[in-house]
Scaffold this motif. Structure first.
Motif, PDB file in Angstrom:
ATOM      1  N   TYR A   1      40.132  51.251  39.764  1.00 28.22           N
ATOM      2  CA  TYR A   1      41.307  51.482  40.613  1.00 28.22           C
ATOM      3  C   TYR A   1      41.599  50.195  41.398  1.00 28.22           C
ATOM      4  O   TYR A   1      40.661  49.473  41.778  1.00 28.22           O
ATOM      5  CB  TYR A   1      41.062  52.623  41.605  1.00 28.22           C
ATOM      6  CG  TYR A   1      40.579  53.900  40.977  1.00 28.22           C
ATOM      7  CD1 TYR A   1      41.463  54.908  40.626  1.00 28.22           C
ATOM      8  CD2 TYR A   1      39.217  54.100  40.748  1.00 28.22           C
ATOM      9  CE1 TYR A   1      41.019  56.090  40.062  1.00 28.22           C
ATOM     10  CE2 TYR A   1      38.760  55.278  40.182  1.00 28.22           C
ATOM     11  CZ  TYR A   1      39.659  56.268  39.835  1.00 28.22           C
ATOM     12  OH  TYR A   1      39.209  57.435  39.266  1.00 28.22           O
ATOM     13  N   GLN A   2      42.858  49.946  41.680  1.00 26.73           N
ATOM     14  CA  GLN A   2      43.230  48.714  42.389  1.00 26.73           C
ATOM     15  C   GLN A   2      44.259  48.996  43.475  1.00 26.73           C
ATOM     16  O   GLN A   2      45.035  49.948  43.390  1.00 26.73           O
ATOM     17  CB  GLN A   2      43.787  47.687  41.400  1.00 26.73           C
ATOM     18  CG  GLN A   2      42.770  47.204  40.381  1.00 26.73           C
ATOM     19  CD  GLN A   2      43.348  46.174  39.423  1.00 26.73           C
ATOM     20  OE1 GLN A   2      44.567  46.032  39.315  1.00 26.73           O
ATOM     21  NE2 GLN A   2      42.482  45.462  38.723  1.00 26.73           N
ATOM     22  N   GLN A   3      44.244  48.134  44.507  1.00 26.46           N
ATOM     23  CA  GLN A   3      45.273  48.158  45.538  1.00 26.46           C
ATOM     24  C   GLN A   3      45.315  46.799  46.230  1.00 26.46           C
ATOM     25  O   GLN A   3      44.396  45.985  46.102  1.00 26.46           O
ATOM     26  CB  GLN A   3      45.024  49.265  46.566  1.00 26.46           C
ATOM     27  CG  GLN A   3      43.817  49.058  47.453  1.00 26.46           C
ATOM     28  CD  GLN A   3      43.829  49.981  48.655  1.00 26.46           C
ATOM     29  OE1 GLN A   3      44.794  49.992  49.412  1.00 26.46           O
ATOM     30  NE2 GLN A   3      42.735  50.753  48.824  1.00 26.46           N
ATOM     31  N   ASP A   4      46.382  46.594  46.944  1.00 30.67           N
ATOM     32  CA  ASP A   4      46.563  45.361  47.706  1.00 30.67           C
ATOM     33  C   ASP A   4      46.510  45.687  49.194  1.00 30.67           C
ATOM     34  O   ASP A   4      47.303  46.500  49.677  1.00 30.67           O
ATOM     35  CB  ASP A   4      47.905  44.712  47.344  1.00 30.67           C
ATOM     36  CG  ASP A   4      48.117  43.398  48.071  1.00 30.67           C
ATOM     37  OD1 ASP A   4      48.567  43.437  49.243  1.00 30.67           O
ATOM     38  OD2 ASP A   4      47.840  42.338  47.486  1.00 30.67           O
ATOM     39  N   VAL A   5      45.584  45.035  49.923  1.00 32.11           N
ATOM     40  CA  VAL A   5      45.427  45.257  51.350  1.00 32.11           C
ATOM     41  C   VAL A   5      45.663  43.934  52.077  1.00 32.11           C
ATOM     42  O   VAL A   5      44.815  43.036  52.045  1.00 32.11           O
ATOM     43  CB  VAL A   5      44.019  45.801  51.693  1.00 32.11           C
ATOM     44  CG1 VAL A   5      43.892  46.033  53.202  1.00 32.11           C
ATOM     45  CG2 VAL A   5      43.737  47.075  50.918  1.00 32.11           C
ATOM     46  N   ASN A   6      46.830  43.813  52.709  1.00 28.06           N
ATOM     47  CA  ASN A   6      47.177  42.578  53.430  1.00 28.06           C
ATOM     48  C   ASN A   6      47.006  41.342  52.539  1.00 28.06           C
ATOM     49  O   ASN A   6      46.341  40.365  52.921  1.00 28.06           O
ATOM     50  CB  ASN A   6      46.326  42.435  54.693  1.00 28.06           C
ATOM     51  CG  ASN A   6      46.564  43.552  55.681  1.00 28.06           C
ATOM     52  OD1 ASN A   6      47.695  44.036  55.823  1.00 28.06           O
ATOM     53  ND2 ASN A   6      45.506  43.986  56.361  1.00 28.06           N
ATOM     54  N   SER A   7      47.592  41.429  51.343  1.00 26.52           N
ATOM     55  CA  SER A   7      47.556  40.339  50.353  1.00 26.52           C
ATOM     56  C   SER A   7      46.166  40.059  49.804  1.00 26.52           C
ATOM     57  O   SER A   7      45.919  38.996  49.217  1.00 26.52           O
ATOM     58  CB  SER A   7      48.133  39.044  50.960  1.00 26.52           C
ATOM     59  OG  SER A   7      49.478  39.249  51.357  1.00 26.52           O
ATOM     60  N   VAL A   8      45.255  41.003  49.970  1.00 30.80           N
ATOM     61  CA  VAL A   8      43.910  40.893  49.401  1.00 30.80           C
ATOM     62  C   VAL A   8      43.779  41.916  48.277  1.00 30.80           C
ATOM     63  O   VAL A   8      44.041  43.111  48.471  1.00 30.80           O
ATOM     64  CB  VAL A   8      42.823  41.145  50.469  1.00 30.80           C
ATOM     65  CG1 VAL A   8      41.442  41.121  49.823  1.00 30.80           C
ATOM     66  CG2 VAL A   8      42.922  40.106  51.573  1.00 30.80           C
ATOM     67  N   ASP A   9      43.399  41.429  47.103  1.00 31.80           N
ATOM     68  CA  ASP A   9      43.210  42.317  45.953  1.00 31.80           C
ATOM     69  C   ASP A   9      41.874  43.051  46.088  1.00 31.80           C
ATOM     70  O   ASP A   9      40.806  42.432  46.176  1.00 31.80           O
ATOM     71  CB  ASP A   9      43.220  41.518  44.649  1.00 31.80           C
ATOM     72  CG  ASP A   9      44.582  40.917  44.354  1.00 31.80           C
ATOM     73  OD1 ASP A   9      45.587  41.521  44.775  1.00 31.80           O
ATOM     74  OD2 ASP A   9      44.628  39.843  43.723  1.00 31.80           O
ATOM     75  N   VAL A  10      41.958  44.366  46.109  1.00 24.80           N
ATOM     76  CA  VAL A  10      40.756  45.193  46.238  1.00 24.80           C
ATOM     77  C   VAL A  10      40.648  46.085  44.998  1.00 24.80           C
ATOM     78  O   VAL A  10      41.622  46.699  44.578  1.00 24.80           O
ATOM     79  CB  VAL A  10      40.796  46.065  47.502  1.00 24.80           C
ATOM     80  CG1 VAL A  10      39.502  46.879  47.618  1.00 24.80           C
ATOM     81  CG2 VAL A  10      41.003  45.204  48.734  1.00 24.80           C
ATOM     82  N   GLU A  11      39.446  46.158  44.459  1.00 26.24           N
ATOM     83  CA  GLU A  11      39.209  46.946  43.245  1.00 26.24           C
ATOM     84  C   GLU A  11      38.053  47.911  43.479  1.00 26.24           C
ATOM     85  O   GLU A  11      37.019  47.540  44.037  1.00 26.24           O
ATOM     86  CB  GLU A  11      38.895  46.029  42.066  1.00 26.24           C
ATOM     87  CG  GLU A  11      38.735  46.755  40.742  1.00 26.24           C
ATOM     88  CD  GLU A  11      38.581  45.800  39.559  1.00 26.24           C
ATOM     89  OE1 GLU A  11      38.190  46.263  38.483  1.00 26.24           O
ATOM     90  OE2 GLU A  11      38.852  44.595  39.734  1.00 26.24           O
ATOM     91  N   LEU A  12      38.240  49.142  43.066  1.00 27.85           N
ATOM     92  CA  LEU A  12      37.198  50.170  43.138  1.00 27.85           C
ATOM     93  C   LEU A  12      36.808  50.546  41.716  1.00 27.85           C
ATOM     94  O   LEU A  12      37.659  50.945  40.914  1.00 27.85           O
ATOM     95  CB  LEU A  12      37.710  51.403  43.884  1.00 27.85           C
ATOM     96  CG  LEU A  12      36.799  52.644  43.848  1.00 27.85           C
ATOM     97  CD1 LEU A  12      35.486  52.382  44.571  1.00 27.85           C
ATOM     98  CD2 LEU A  12      37.518  53.851  44.451  1.00 27.85           C
ATOM     99  N   ASN A  13      35.526  50.407  41.415  1.00 29.54           N
ATOM    100  CA  ASN A  13      35.019  50.757  40.087  1.00 29.54           C
ATOM    101  C   ASN A  13      34.093  51.961  40.189  1.00 29.54           C
ATOM    102  O   ASN A  13      33.177  51.979  41.027  1.00 29.54           O
ATOM    103  CB  ASN A  13      34.251  49.582  39.469  1.00 29.54           C
ATOM    104  CG  ASN A  13      35.160  48.415  39.135  1.00 29.54           C
ATOM    105  OD1 ASN A  13      36.134  48.580  38.414  1.00 29.54           O
ATOM    106  ND2 ASN A  13      34.853  47.248  39.685  1.00 29.54           N
ATOM    107  N   SER A  14      34.353  52.943  39.361  1.00 30.21           N
ATOM    108  CA  SER A  14      33.512  54.131  39.279  1.00 30.21           C
ATOM    109  C   SER A  14      32.934  54.212  37.867  1.00 30.21           C
ATOM    110  O   SER A  14      33.668  54.175  36.880  1.00 30.21           O
ATOM    111  CB  SER A  14      34.341  55.385  39.579  1.00 30.21           C
ATOM    112  OG  SER A  14      33.614  56.551  39.279  1.00 30.21           O
ATOM    113  N   ARG A  15      31.612  54.331  37.787  1.00 29.19           N
ATOM    114  CA  ARG A  15      30.979  54.398  36.459  1.00 29.19           C
ATOM    115  C   ARG A  15      29.723  55.271  36.543  1.00 29.19           C
ATOM    116  O   ARG A  15      29.123  55.412  37.613  1.00 29.19           O
ATOM    117  CB  ARG A  15      30.612  53.004  35.955  1.00 29.19           C
ATOM    118  CG  ARG A  15      29.623  52.257  36.837  1.00 29.19           C
ATOM    119  CD  ARG A  15      29.348  50.852  36.301  1.00 29.19           C
ATOM    120  NE  ARG A  15      28.365  50.150  37.123  1.00 29.19           N
ATOM    121  CZ  ARG A  15      28.641  49.453  38.207  1.00 29.19           C
ATOM    122  NH1 ARG A  15      29.902  49.354  38.622  1.00 29.19           N
ATOM    123  NH2 ARG A  15      27.681  48.850  38.884  1.00 29.19           N
ATOM    124  N   GLY A  16      29.374  55.839  35.408  1.00 25.55           N
ATOM    125  CA  GLY A  16      28.179  56.676  35.397  1.00 25.55           C
ATOM    126  C   GLY A  16      27.856  57.225  34.025  1.00 25.55           C
ATOM    127  O   GLY A  16      28.715  57.276  33.141  1.00 25.55           O
TER     128      GLY A  16
END
Length: 218
Positions: free
Chosen positions: A194-209
């Motif tokens: 999953y991805q989003q932009d927070v104050n021009s910072v690229d943030v990525e959330l990875n879920s795995r299992g």
């Protein structure tokens, strides 16, 4: 002379009338044989079709997973990561067609709930797969998934942070074994990003299992 002629005519007609039923019986016998052969061929085709399909129909499953969540932020070229593991419960419902020695398909709707130390994650998504039957019991499948993620229990600001992630996409690969007519077990690796932009910072959330599920088919 007339009597002899009449006698001969009667005998001739009589022999013809007795011969007709014999031919009729022969025709009936041939028809019955052809019908039996046709029924036998149809039964064999249906049997071969049944043997070639491991399962076709609906599926419902419940399982467990050791789920890892990793948040990665790219700040001025640097990568900052935070990672946490937790036990997850999985519920799925779907439809599948698994054929022996050839490709099939499946579509699965899933709900994955993970409890971490301070946050409870919920992922609701759908996946599409190509399936393949290795033998009468063993099969495999793999494909793509999309889902949304939400969080609870860590305060409104943290919950909003995770809720702001857009729809995620990922892959999955599974190996299953059907050990009963309507029961099977599956071992599956799944990963979603999953991805989003927070104050021009690229943030990525990875879920795995790695997931283990027990499923019923009908």
């Amino acid at each position: 002379m007339k009597k002899l002629f009449m006698t001969g005519l009667i005998l001739s007609v009589s022999s013809m009338s007795f011969a007709s039923p014999d031919k009729s019986e022969e025709v009936k016998a041939e028809t019955t044989t052809q019908e039996s052969e046709s029924t036998s061929q149809t039964s064999m085709k249906q049997m071969n079709l049944d043997q070639a399909t491991i399962h076709e129909g609906f599926r419902v499953s419940v399982g467990q997973s050791n789920q890892t969540y990793e948040v990665e932020a790219k700040v001025k070229g640097d990568r900052r990561r935070a990672e946490e593991d937790g036990a997850a419960t999985i519920l799925t419902v779907g439809y599948q067609k698994i054929k022996l020695g050839s490709m099939g398909y499946s579509g699965i709707l899933s709900r994955l709930s993970t409890k971490l130390d301070q946050i409870d994650f919920t992922q609701i998504g759908i996946e599409g797969n190509l399936t393949y039957g290795i033998n009468k019991g063993l099969y495999t499948y793999g494909g793509l998934n999309i889902s949304n993620v939400s969080a609870e229990g860590a305060g409104s600001s943290t919950e909003n942070f995770y809720d702001d992630f857009g729809t995620g996409a990922g892959i999955q690969l599974a190996l299953g074994y059907k050990f009963h007519k309507n029961i099977a077990g599956e071992l599956k690796y799944a990963s979603t990003s999953y991805q989003q932009d927070v104050n021009s910072v690229d943030v990525e959330l990875n879920s795995r299992g790695m997931q283990f599920t027990l499923l019923g088919t009908f």
